[in-house]
Design a protein around this motif. Structure first.
Motif, mmCIF file in Angstrom:
data_model
loop_
_atom_site.group_PDB
_atom_site.id
_atom_site.type_symbol
_atom_site.label_atom_id
_atom_site.label_comp_id
_atom_site.label_asym_id
_atom_site.label_seq_id
_atom_site.Cartn_x
_atom_site.Cartn_y
_atom_site.Cartn_z
ATOM 1 N N PHE A 30 4.374 -13.090 -26.783
ATOM 2 C CA PHE A 30 4.910 -11.762 -26.431
ATOM 3 C C PHE A 30 4.697 -11.581 -24.929
ATOM 4 C CE2 PHE A 30 4.313 -7.103 -25.961
ATOM 5 C CZ PHE A 30 5.515 -6.668 -26.480
ATOM 6 N N LYS A 31 5.789 -11.505 -24.174
ATOM 7 C CA LYS A 31 5.706 -11.472 -22.714
ATOM 8 C C LYS A 31 6.323 -10.191 -22.177
ATOM 9 C CE LYS A 31 5.852 -16.520 -22.300
ATOM 10 N NZ LYS A 31 6.497 -17.688 -21.636
ATOM 11 N N ASN A 32 5.511 -9.419 -21.472
ATOM 12 C CA ASN A 32 6.009 -8.161 -20.910
ATOM 13 C C ASN A 32 5.850 -8.168 -19.383
ATOM 14 O OD1 ASN A 32 3.166 -7.989 -21.924
ATOM 15 N ND2 ASN A 32 3.176 -6.081 -20.755
ATOM 16 N N TYR A 33 6.771 -7.477 -18.716
ATOM 17 C CA TYR A 33 6.861 -7.547 -17.251
ATOM 18 C C TYR A 33 6.952 -6.158 -16.627
ATOM 19 C CZ TYR A 33 7.666 -12.480 -18.038
ATOM 20 O OH TYR A 33 7.506 -13.796 -18.424
ATOM 21 N N LYS A 34 6.483 -6.074 -15.406
ATOM 22 C CA LYS A 34 6.554 -4.825 -14.641
ATOM 23 C C LYS A 34 8.001 -4.545 -14.252
ATOM 24 C CE LYS A 34 5.194 -4.975 -10.348
ATOM 25 N NZ LYS A 34 4.354 -5.030 -9.144
ATOM 26 N N ASP A 35 8.503 -3.368 -14.649
ATOM 27 C CA ASP A 35 9.887 -3.033 -14.337
ATOM 28 C C ASP A 35 10.087 -1.550 -14.044
ATOM 29 O OD1 ASP A 35 12.779 -4.095 -14.347
ATOM 30 O OD2 ASP A 35 12.920 -2.399 -15.724
ATOM 31 N N GLN A 36 9.292 -0.689 -14.660
ATOM 32 C CA GLN A 36 9.445 0.759 -14.484
ATOM 33 C C GLN A 36 8.913 1.263 -13.154
ATOM 34 O OE1 GLN A 36 8.078 3.567 -17.408
ATOM 35 N NE2 GLN A 36 8.321 2.088 -19.059
ATOM 36 N N VAL A 37 8.000 0.514 -12.573
ATOM 37 C CA VAL A 37 7.276 0.973 -11.386
ATOM 38 C C VAL A 37 7.278 -0.121 -10.321
ATOM 39 C CG1 VAL A 37 5.769 2.555 -12.652
ATOM 40 C CG2 VAL A 37 5.090 0.156 -12.384
ATOM 41 N N ILE A 38 7.009 0.292 -9.096
ATOM 42 C CA ILE A 38 6.835 -0.680 -8.021
ATOM 43 C C ILE A 38 5.443 -1.293 -8.081
ATOM 44 C CG2 ILE A 38 6.764 -0.997 -5.514
ATOM 45 C CD1 ILE A 38 9.569 -0.566 -6.612
ATOM 46 N N PHE A 39 4.447 -0.453 -8.315
ATOM 47 C CA PHE A 39 3.065 -0.915 -8.450
ATOM 48 C C PHE A 39 2.487 -0.414 -9.767
ATOM 49 C CE2 PHE A 39 3.540 -0.473 -3.745
ATOM 50 C CZ PHE A 39 3.497 -1.828 -3.445
ATOM 51 N N GLU A 40 1.917 -1.326 -10.534
ATOM 52 C CA GLU A 40 1.266 -0.927 -11.777
ATOM 53 C C GLU A 40 -0.063 -0.240 -11.476
ATOM 54 O OE1 GLU A 40 2.741 -3.797 -15.283
ATOM 55 O OE2 GLU A 40 1.490 -4.808 -13.805
ATOM 56 N N ALA A 41 -0.629 0.355 -12.531
ATOM 57 C CA ALA A 41 -1.797 1.226 -12.354
ATOM 58 C C ALA A 41 -2.964 0.539 -11.662
ATOM 59 C CB ALA A 41 -2.237 1.756 -13.716
ATOM 60 N N ASN A 42 -3.178 -0.727 -11.942
ATOM 61 C CA ASN A 42 -4.326 -1.427 -11.357
ATOM 62 C C ASN A 42 -4.011 -2.106 -10.028
ATOM 63 O OD1 ASN A 42 -6.313 -0.814 -13.322
ATOM 64 N ND2 ASN A 42 -5.356 -2.272 -14.722
ATOM 65 N N GLU A 43 -2.796 -1.912 -9.531
ATOM 66 C CA GLU A 43 -2.432 -2.507 -8.248
ATOM 67 C C GLU A 43 -2.724 -1.578 -7.069
ATOM 68 O OE1 GLU A 43 1.103 -5.529 -8.505
ATOM 69 O OE2 GLU A 43 1.725 -3.685 -9.525
ATOM 70 N N ILE A 44 -2.883 -0.287 -7.344
ATOM 71 C CA ILE A 44 -3.231 0.677 -6.308
ATOM 72 C C ILE A 44 -4.555 1.319 -6.704
ATOM 73 C CG2 ILE A 44 -2.543 2.772 -5.067
ATOM 74 C CD1 ILE A 44 -0.666 0.565 -4.442
ATOM 75 N N LEU A 45 -5.639 0.799 -6.158
ATOM 76 C CA LEU A 45 -6.978 1.286 -6.481
ATOM 77 C C LEU A 45 -7.757 1.581 -5.207
ATOM 78 C CD1 LEU A 45 -7.917 -1.282 -9.283
ATOM 79 C CD2 LEU A 45 -7.254 1.104 -9.637
ATOM 80 N N LYS A 46 -8.784 2.403 -5.334
ATOM 81 C CA LYS A 46 -9.663 2.698 -4.204
ATOM 82 C C LYS A 46 -10.537 1.479 -3.905
ATOM 83 C CE LYS A 46 -11.222 6.565 -6.139
ATOM 84 N NZ LYS A 46 -11.915 7.859 -6.321
ATOM 85 N N ALA A 47 -11.277 1.548 -2.821
ATOM 86 C CA ALA A 47 -12.113 0.421 -2.401
ATOM 87 C C ALA A 47 -13.139 0.037 -3.469
ATOM 88 C CB ALA A 47 -12.825 0.751 -1.085
ATOM 89 N N ASP A 48 -13.564 1.022 -4.279
ATOM 90 C CA ASP A 48 -14.545 0.729 -5.338
ATOM 91 C C ASP A 48 -13.870 0.346 -6.654
ATOM 92 O OD1 ASP A 48 -13.493 3.124 -6.135
ATOM 93 O OD2 ASP A 48 -15.398 4.211 -6.249
ATOM 94 N N HIS A 49 -12.555 0.065 -6.586
ATOM 95 C CA HIS A 49 -11.768 -0.390 -7.732
ATOM 96 C C HIS A 49 -11.615 0.676 -8.826
ATOM 97 C CE1 HIS A 49 -11.709 -4.370 -5.988
ATOM 98 N NE2 HIS A 49 -13.023 -4.337 -5.879
ATOM 99 N N THR A 50 -11.737 1.927 -8.459
ATOM 100 C CA THR A 50 -11.463 3.017 -9.381
ATOM 101 C C THR A 50 -10.107 3.630 -9.014
ATOM 102 O OG1 THR A 50 -12.609 4.641 -7.991
ATOM 103 C CG2 THR A 50 -13.900 3.537 -9.722
ATOM 104 N N PRO A 51 -9.451 4.296 -9.964
ATOM 105 C CA PRO A 51 -8.114 4.838 -9.683
ATOM 106 C C PRO A 51 -8.153 6.059 -8.769
ATOM 107 C CG PRO A 51 -8.809 5.419 -11.903
ATOM 108 C CD PRO A 51 -9.830 4.462 -11.384
ATOM 109 N N TYR A 52 -7.094 6.211 -8.025
ATOM 110 C CA TYR A 52 -6.936 7.428 -7.224
ATOM 111 C C TYR A 52 -6.624 8.605 -8.146
ATOM 112 C CZ TYR A 52 -6.652 4.832 -2.806
ATOM 113 O OH TYR A 52 -6.937 4.059 -1.716
ATOM 114 N N THR A 53 -7.219 9.754 -7.829
ATOM 115 C CA THR A 53 -6.921 10.965 -8.593
ATOM 116 C C THR A 53 -6.382 12.072 -7.691
ATOM 117 O OG1 THR A 53 -9.208 11.728 -8.384
ATOM 118 C CG2 THR A 53 -8.654 10.441 -10.353
ATOM 119 N N VAL A 54 -6.127 11.746 -6.433
ATOM 120 C CA VAL A 54 -5.509 12.670 -5.488
ATOM 121 C C VAL A 54 -4.295 11.971 -4.896
ATOM 122 C CG1 VAL A 54 -5.821 13.992 -3.353
ATOM 123 C CG2 VAL A 54 -7.696 13.817 -5.003
#
Length: 438
Positions: free
Chosen positions: A128-152
Motif C-alpha cells: 500500500f503506497k501513499n504519496y504527498k499530493d494535497q500539500v506542499i509540505f507535510e506536517a513533519n516537514e515544517i517543524l521548530k528547531a526542537d522538532h515540535t510542530p508550530y502552533t502559531v
C-alpha cells in the motif's frame, strides 16, 4: 481456473484529476496494468443530511468527467458503492493485485481508514503506497528547531517560505505514461439516485488556472460584493486542481494569495498533530466556557434573521449557494460565538453541512480562530462589531442588497441583541472560564 491478471490499483479520493497527480504518476510506473478505482463509501455518504447536496453533485460530475477522459483511452474508473475493505476484498479476489496506490489524506478518520486498508493488504502481501499530493509540505516537514510542530501561523509561514523551492511545486507529468492503464470495457458511473442522492443545480466545469485572475487579490479580497477571490476552494478540496499548480501561480501572481494557501497547510498540520481539535478547543481551558446555546437564536443565525445585515447577508448567501465570502465568514462566526455566546462547534457543524469548499482542517481552524479557542486565534476580547465591518467592507450596501431583498423595509427584523451588551456578556463569560489566567 483462469489465472488472475496481475495489476496495480490507483484509488482516487481527494485528487480528481489526471494532470499533476503524484500518486497516479507513481502508480503508472508500477510495471503492471493500472486499474483506477473510486469508492462511494456509504459511511461517508450517510453524513450528508440532505439528498440534494451540491458537494456530492460536484464531485460526482467531476468523476464523470474524469471517467470520460479515461474511456477515450479504452479504460475507465471502476466504481464501488460499499464499505472500503469489502471493495478491496472483491478486487483481490478478481485480480492478482500487486500494489495499491493513493495520495495521503491527513484527516484523523481517513488516517484510521487507511491504516485498516494497509493492514488488510499487508496480510495478503500487497503493498500500500501513499504519496504527498494535497500539500506542499507535510506536517513533519515544517517543524521548530526542537522538532515540535508550530502552533502559531507567522513563524510557520516564515519557515514554509524559507523552505519553498521550485522543485516543491513542479508538476508530475503522467501524460506519456497513460498507455499503462488497464484496458477494459469500463461501465458508466452510477447515477446519484443509485447512491440515495439527487441532482442539484450545480454545473461542474473543469477548473483552469489560466482563467483565474488573482493579480488584484491583495487589494480587493476584503470586499464581498466584488467577488474578487479565486473561487478555487472546492477545486482544492476535491483535487480537481493540484496545490502545486496553485502555488506556482501564486508565487508569480500574488503573495497574499500564497499566504492563503500557507494557511491551508498550517491548519492541516494542526489537525494532524492535534486531532483533539475535531471535538475540543485547542486551548483546553476554553472548554470551560459556559455557552448560552440558545436554540432560537441559533436558528435565527442559520436563517439569516439576526437583524444585523452583514451577518444575515452572509448566511443567506451560504444557504442559497454553498459559498460565503471569507471576510463575512469571520464576521458571522464571531457573531455566533461572541454576540450570541453559542458554542463554535454548532457553527462549525452548520458550515460543514453547507459549504461547497468544506474542509475539516480549515473549517475547524477558522472557527476556533474566530471563537478565540484555537492555536493561532483572535484573542477572546476581540469582538467584531458587525456594523463597523459592514460600514468598512460594504459601504455602498451592494452585498447586503444582493442577499437581503427585505433589508431597509419593515419586513426586516430588529437586532436580536445589542452589540455593547453582547460584547460585555461575552467578555464576562470568557473571563469567568479563564479566571486562573487573570
Amino acid at each position: 481456473m483462469k489465472e488472475r491478471e496481475k495489476i496495480s490499483v490507483f484509488w482516487f479520493r481527494r485528487d480528481l484529476r489526471l494532470e499533476d497527480n503524484h500518486g497516479l504518476y507513481r502508480a503508472l510506473q508500477s510495471g503492471f496494468p493500472l486499474l483506477p478505482v473510486f469508492i462511494f463509501d456509504p459511511e461517508i455518504l450517510e453524513q450528508f443530511e440532505e439528498k440534494q447536496d451540491r458537494r456530492v453533485d460536484y464531485f460526482h460530475q467531476a468523476l464523470a468527467d474524469l471517467h470520460r477522459e479515461l474511456q477515450l483511452q479504452q479504460t475507465g474508473i471502476r466504481f464501488f458503492h460499499q464499505q472500503v475493505l469489502k471493495c478491496f476484498d472483491q478486487l483481490t479476489r478478481e485480480y492478482d493485485v500487486q500494489e495499491v496506490y493513493c495520495n495521503t489524506d491527513y484527516e484523523p478518520a481517513a488516517l484510521a481508514r487507511d491504516a485498516a486498508v494497509r493492514q488488510f493488504l499487508s496480510d495478503r502481501q500487497i503493498a500500500f503506497k501513499n504519496y504527498k499530493d494535497q500539500v506542499i509540505f507535510e506536517a513533519n516537514e515544517i517543524l521548530k528547531a526542537d522538532h515540535t510542530p508550530y502552533t502559531v501561523f507567522t513563524p510557520y509561514s516564515k519557515k514554509w517560505l524559507e523552505k519553498l523551492q521550485p522543485t516543491n511545486y513542479q508538476a508530475y507529468d503522467s501524460h506519456s505514461l497513460q498507455a499503462h492503464f488497464l484496458k477494459w470495457p469500463a461501465l458508466a458511473i452510477p447515477p446519484l439516485s443509485d447512491l440515495g442522492l439527487e441532482q442539484t443545480a450545480t454545473v461542474y466545469s473543469k477548473p483552469d488556472l489560466q482563467n483565474v485572475d488573482i493579480t488584484q487579490f491583495d487589494r480587493l479580497r476584503e470586499f464581498p460584493h466584488l467577488e474578487a477571490t479565486s473561487h478555487l476552494g472546492i477545486a482544492l478540496r476535491f483535487g480537481t486542481i493540484s496545490v502545486r499548480a496553485a502555488v506556482a501561480l501564486a508565487v508569480t501572481a500574488n503573495a497574499t494569495w500564497l499566504k492563503a494557501l500557507i494557511w491551508r497547510g498550517f491548519f492541516m498540520q494542526i489537525l494532524f498533530h492535534f486531532p483533539r481539535v475535531v471535538n475540543g478547543s485547542f486551548k483546553v481551558k476554553y472548554d470551560a466556557i459556559k455557552w448560552r446555546n440558545d436554540e432560537g437564536d441559533f436558528e435565527k443565525w442559520c436563517l439569516g434573521q439576526t437583524g444585523y445585515p452583514l451577518v444575515d447577508a452572509g448566511m443567506r448567501q451560504l444557504n442559497q449557494t454553498g459559498s460565503m465570502h471569507n471576510r463575512v465568514r469571520m464576521v458571522v462566526a464571531s457573531f455566533l460565538t461572541k454576540h450570541l455566546l453559542i458554542d463554535w462547534r454548532w457553527g462549525e457543524a452548520y458550515f460543514a453541512q453547507k459549504l461547497l469548499d468544506y474542509d475539516l482542517a480549515a473549517n475547524n481552524g477558522n472557527w476556533q480562530w474566530a471563537a478565540g479557542t484555537g492555536c493561532d486565534a483572535a484573542p477572546y476580547f476581540r469582538v467584531f462589531n458587525p456594523q463597523a465591518q459592514w460600514d468598512k467592507f460594504d459601504a455602498e450596501n451592494r452585498y447586503v442588497q444582493k442577499w437581503l431583498p427585505e433589508w431597509n423595509t419593515t419586513d426586516y427584523p430588529l437586532p436580536i441583541v445589542d452589540h455593547r451588551f453582547a460584547r460585555e456578556r461575552a467578555l464576562t463569560a470568557y473571563k469567568t472560564a479563564l479566571k486562573d489566567d487573570f
